[in-house]
Scaffold this active site. Structure first.
Site, PDB file in Angstrom:
ATOM      1  N   ARG A  99       0.826  -1.202   0.000  1.00 51.86           N
ATOM      2  CA  ARG A  99       0.000   0.000   0.000  1.00 51.86           C
ATOM      3  C   ARG A  99       0.865   1.259   0.000  1.00 51.86           C
ATOM      4  O   ARG A  99       1.895   1.322   0.661  1.00 51.86           O
ATOM      5  CB  ARG A  99      -0.919   0.009   1.219  1.00 51.86           C
ATOM      6  CG  ARG A  99      -1.975   1.122   1.162  1.00 51.86           C
ATOM      7  CD  ARG A  99      -2.674   1.339   2.490  1.00 51.86           C
ATOM      8  NE  ARG A  99      -3.519   0.219   2.861  1.00 51.86           N
ATOM      9  CZ  ARG A  99      -4.170   0.147   4.020  1.00 51.86           C
ATOM     10  NH1 ARG A  99      -4.037   1.111   4.913  1.00 51.86           N
ATOM     11  NH2 ARG A  99      -4.920  -0.905   4.294  1.00 51.86           N
ATOM     12  N   ARG A 106       4.058   7.193  -6.044  1.00 53.61           N
ATOM     13  CA  ARG A 106       3.696   5.890  -6.598  1.00 53.61           C
ATOM     14  C   ARG A 106       4.933   5.158  -7.117  1.00 53.61           C
ATOM     15  O   ARG A 106       5.011   3.937  -7.082  1.00 53.61           O
ATOM     16  CB  ARG A 106       2.661   6.071  -7.711  1.00 53.61           C
ATOM     17  CG  ARG A 106       1.306   6.561  -7.221  1.00 53.61           C
ATOM     18  CD  ARG A 106       0.333   6.755  -8.365  1.00 53.61           C
ATOM     19  NE  ARG A 106      -0.980   7.206  -7.910  1.00 53.61           N
ATOM     20  CZ  ARG A 106      -1.342   8.471  -7.807  1.00 53.61           C
ATOM     21  NH1 ARG A 106      -0.477   9.427  -8.108  1.00 53.61           N
ATOM     22  NH2 ARG A 106      -2.554   8.798  -7.402  1.00 53.61           N
ATOM     23  N   ASN A 138      -0.330   0.243  -7.811  1.00 56.85           N
ATOM     24  CA  ASN A 138       0.593   1.332  -8.138  1.00 56.85           C
ATOM     25  C   ASN A 138       2.058   0.955  -7.946  1.00 56.85           C
ATOM     26  O   ASN A 138       2.367   0.133  -7.096  1.00 56.85           O
ATOM     27  CB  ASN A 138       0.260   2.555  -7.273  1.00 56.85           C
ATOM     28  CG  ASN A 138      -0.878   3.364  -7.864  1.00 56.85           C
ATOM     29  OD1 ASN A 138      -0.940   3.559  -9.068  1.00 56.85           O
ATOM     30  ND2 ASN A 138      -1.765   3.835  -7.018  1.00 56.85           N
ATOM     31  N   ARG A 169     -11.410  12.933 -11.773  1.00 61.12           N
ATOM     32  CA  ARG A 169     -11.155  13.989 -10.779  1.00 61.12           C
ATOM     33  C   ARG A 169     -11.111  15.357 -11.467  1.00 61.12           C
ATOM     34  O   ARG A 169     -11.658  16.341 -10.963  1.00 61.12           O
ATOM     35  CB  ARG A 169      -9.824  13.732 -10.067  1.00 61.12           C
ATOM     36  CG  ARG A 169      -9.843  12.598  -9.058  1.00 61.12           C
ATOM     37  CD  ARG A 169      -8.484  12.473  -8.361  1.00 61.12           C
ATOM     38  NE  ARG A 169      -8.499  11.422  -7.351  1.00 61.12           N
ATOM     39  CZ  ARG A 169      -7.584  10.455  -7.246  1.00 61.12           C
ATOM     40  NH1 ARG A 169      -6.571  10.404  -8.099  1.00 61.12           N
ATOM     41  NH2 ARG A 169      -7.669   9.547  -6.297  1.00 61.12           N
ATOM     42  N   HIS A 193      -0.041   7.991 -14.477  1.00 63.90           N
ATOM     43  CA  HIS A 193      -1.002   8.117 -13.376  1.00 63.90           C
ATOM     44  C   HIS A 193      -0.180   8.517 -12.160  1.00 63.90           C
ATOM     45  O   HIS A 193       0.348   7.683 -11.443  1.00 63.90           O
ATOM     46  CB  HIS A 193      -1.715   6.781 -13.119  1.00 63.90           C
ATOM     47  CG  HIS A 193      -2.542   6.775 -11.859  1.00 63.90           C
ATOM     48  ND1 HIS A 193      -3.556   7.666 -11.634  1.00 63.90           N
ATOM     49  CD2 HIS A 193      -2.485   5.987 -10.751  1.00 63.90           C
ATOM     50  CE1 HIS A 193      -4.099   7.424 -10.449  1.00 63.90           C
ATOM     51  NE2 HIS A 193      -3.462   6.407  -9.897  1.00 63.90           N
ATOM     52  N   THR A 248      -7.005   5.333  -0.390  1.00 64.62           N
ATOM     53  CA  THR A 248      -8.077   5.661  -1.337  1.00 64.62           C
ATOM     54  C   THR A 248      -8.828   4.372  -1.658  1.00 64.62           C
ATOM     55  O   THR A 248      -8.241   3.293  -1.637  1.00 64.62           O
ATOM     56  CB  THR A 248      -7.519   6.257  -2.649  1.00 64.62           C
ATOM     57  OG1 THR A 248      -6.665   5.296  -3.273  1.00 64.62           O
ATOM     58  CG2 THR A 248      -6.750   7.542  -2.394  1.00 64.62           C
TER      59      THR A 248
END
Length: 332
Positions: A99, A106, A138, A169, A193, A248
């Protein structure tokens, strides 16, 4: 006779029918479960399989979902740490991995997650050799490249969730600024990303009206309306959510279901997802990044040739170089 035998008389012996729209989610963390519930609530699959190495959590999550079966239209929800449970999936969504911590980019996650993928991807291929792999873990662009290399699949069957969420977003924040629903605000975030993503200001429009045509300084320094801050909010958005709640989940889960829907229903919708961009827009290296792509039942069927301004194309190449700088150091 059992109660079942007293209640039911068979008219015919039912032949086993393979799943037509089976979806597997690998990883039952926050993102995995948000993806799973989003897929279920959109009625996208006739079977959902969950896989994770954490057996107790896996068992608890699948029981929790099964207890809600009355409220769902998915007949079969299964789970196991053994990948045989994933057999014959149409789409396999990979959310497993270390995580992202507060303040961690990332890209810093990369080698930890590469090692996890060396176990996951061969198992997916073994049991679902014709599936479409959707990478969400990620750093998604690099891990989509890793999944492509490890799977041996053609490029159209390995897709990264990419900037589908970043673009959502972006459109949400545009809508907030203009007091218009996000679905009527059109704009694309492409590239990585992450921190080097590229907003395509030249294409931003509402009802076909170019906003840059109305405000030529949009997205650059000296704009009195400071639209550039909207992109900064897109980039900072995930970090802010992680700071506030620790992770998230909901938005990325809904984004995953949006992509799965386009594949399962053969919608031929255009999404900004991560694919091999070598040879496009001046990108020379073998990197995966997000550009607008058409998704259907076969996977990623087409890419859209964006009309970019010179500065936007330059930013895209820089984004690719950022990814390549990390990617070339990987041991696969």
């Amino acid at each position: 006779m059992s109660t079942k035998e007293k209640l039911i008389s068979h008219v015919m012996k039912e032949e086993p029918v393979g799943s037509r729209s089976k979806v597997t989610v690998v990883g039952v963390g926050m993102v995995g479960m948000a993806s799973a519930i989003s897929v279920l609530l959109k009625d996208l699959c006739d079977e959902l399989a969950l896989v994770d190495v954490m057996e107790e959590k896996l068992k608890g999550e699948v029981m929790d979902l099964q207890h809600g079966s009355l409220f769902l239209k998915t007949h079969k929800i299964v789970a196991d740490k053994d990948y045989s449970v994933t057999a014959n999936s149409k789409v396999v969504v990979v959310t497993a991995g270390a995580r992202q911590q507060e303040g961690e980019s990332r890209l810093n996650l990369v080698q930890r997650n590469v090692n996890i993928f060396k176990f996951i991807i061969p198992n997916i291929v073994k049991y679902s050799p014709n599936c479409i792999i959707m990478v969400v873990s990620n750093p998604v662009d690099i891990l989509t490249y890793v999944a492509w290399k490890l799977s041996g699949f053609p490029r159209h069957r390995v897709i990264g969730s990419g900037t589908n969420l970043d673009s959502a977003r972006f459109r949400h924040l545009m809508g907030e600024k203009l007091n218009i629903h996000p679905s009527s605000c059109h704009g694309w975030i492409v590239g990585e990303h992450g921190d080097s993503s590229v907003p395509v200001w030249s294409g931003v429009n509402v009802a076909g009206v170019s906003l840059q045509g109305l405000n030529p300084k949009m997205g650059v320094e000296g704009d009195s309306e400071n639209w550039k801050a909207v992109h900064k909010q897109v980039v900072d958005g995930a970090y802010e959510v992680i700071r506030l709640k620790g992770y998230t989940s909901w938005a990325i889960g809904m984004s995953v279901a949006d992509l799965v829907e386009s594949i399962i229903k053969n919608l031929h919708k255009v999404h900004p997802v991560s694919t091999l961009v070598q040879g496009m827009h001046g990108v020379k290296d073998e990197v995966f990044m997000s550009i607008p792509c058409v998704l259907g039942n076969s996977g990623l069927t087409d890419v859209i040739h964006m009309t970019l301004k010179a500065e936007e194309e330059k930013q895209l190449v820089t984004s690719a170089e950022t990814l390549w700088g990390v990617q070339k150091e990987l041991t696969l």
